[in-house]
Design an enzyme around this catalytic site. Structure first.
Site, PDB file in Angstrom:
ATOM      1  N   CYS A   1       1.004  -0.796  -0.130  1.00  0.00           N
ATOM      2  CA  CYS A   1      -0.095   0.054   0.414  1.00  0.00           C
ATOM      3  C   CYS A   1       0.698   1.573   0.240  1.00  0.00           C
ATOM      4  CB  CYS A   1      -0.820  -0.263   0.793  1.00  0.00           C
ATOM      5  SG  CYS A   1      -2.483   1.281   1.438  1.00  0.00           S
TER       6      CYS A   1
ATOM      7  N   HIS B   1      -9.027  -4.053  -1.653  1.00  0.00           N
ATOM      8  CA  HIS B   1      -8.126  -2.926  -1.406  1.00  0.00           C
ATOM      9  C   HIS B   1      -8.749  -1.754  -1.476  1.00  0.00           C
ATOM     10  CE1 HIS B   1      -3.564  -2.293   0.286  1.00  0.00           C
ATOM     11  NE2 HIS B   1      -4.567  -1.148  -0.385  1.00  0.00           N
ATOM     12  N   GLU B   2      -9.224  -1.183  -2.550  1.00  0.00           N
ATOM     13  CA  GLU B   2      -9.104   0.355  -2.540  1.00  0.00           C
ATOM     14  C   GLU B   2     -10.794   0.557  -1.991  1.00  0.00           C
ATOM     15  OE1 GLU B   2      -6.917   2.942  -3.007  1.00  0.00           O
ATOM     16  OE2 GLU B   2      -5.296   0.894  -4.209  1.00  0.00           O
TER      17      GLU B   2
ATOM     18  N   HIS C   1     -10.160   1.325   1.704  1.00  0.00           N
ATOM     19  CA  HIS C   1      -9.578   2.189   2.353  1.00  0.00           C
ATOM     20  C   HIS C   1     -10.825   3.368   2.250  1.00  0.00           C
ATOM     21  CE1 HIS C   1      -5.354   2.585   1.933  1.00  0.00           C
ATOM     22  NE2 HIS C   1      -5.130   1.913   0.840  1.00  0.00           N
TER      23      HIS C   1
HETATM   24 ZN    ZN Z   1      -4.092   0.687  -0.015  1.00  0.00          ZN
END
Ligand code: ZN
Length: 191
Positions: A101, A143-144, A147
């Protein structure tokens, strides 16, 4: 414009991000800047909270990943802008893959995720789309998406792995980690 990337330790990375409306100020410029920032840091995805803006938006261009030896999928045409995404379903047999990341430089860990997703989102014209993705494409989106929910990939690893990374994580938080892209360290001080 290349924006500084917010590092681990900044509370903006822990917020549940807000819905984006089409009249969000300078949204077009922000999208362009997010792509530039991502390319500048050799990333394949970046979420708005990572440039300090807690809104539900992330951009992906995974073409750069095609050169990496661990990748066996064709990601050439996987460039997208996801606004106000909703993951409708996650399916299949969970699989593990090493993630990193831009906000947590120097740490890579195996993360277990579902291989198939269906997602509804808006594009840069605020048109609503629905798509299904598998494999690495699904993983990058997951993954995004994490966030904008205030979740980091290191939240998914075992407590032993967390313990092993503790010193490094503390160094990132203090801004002692080297990066070849501009970053913003959270001081924790309020004025
Ligand atoms: Zn990330």
């Amino acid at each position: 414009m290349i924006l500084p990337i917010v590092l681990y330790g900044d509370p903006v990375l822990r917020k549940k991000a807000e819905i984006v409306s089409p009249d969000f100020p300078q949204i077009k410029e922000l999208i362009i800047s997010m792509f530039e920032t991502m390319y500048g840091a050799q990333g394949v995805g970046i979420a708005a909270p990572q440039v300090g803006i807690p809104i539900r938006m992330f951009v992906i261009d995974a073409a750069g990943m095609n050169d990496r030896p661990e990748n066996i999928e064709d990601l050439t045409n996987f460039k997208r802008i996801f606004i106000n995404p909703i993951i409708n379903s996650e399916e299949g047999e969970k699989w593990s893959f090493e993630e990193g990341c831009l906000s947590i430089p120097g740490i890579r860990e195996e993360v277990i995720r579902y291989p198939q997703i269906n997602i509804t989102y808006q594009n840069e014209k605020f048109e609503t789309l629905n798509e299904s993705f598998i494999g690495l494409k699904a993983r990058i989106i997951q993954h995004e998406y994490d966030h904008i929910e205030g979740i980091l990939f290191t939240d998914h690893i075992s407590s032993l792995r967390k313990q092993l990374n503790k010193t490094k994580m503390n160094r990132i938080q203090k801004g002692e980690m080297e990066t070849d892209y501009p970053v913003k360290v959270y001081s924790g001080r309020k004025r």
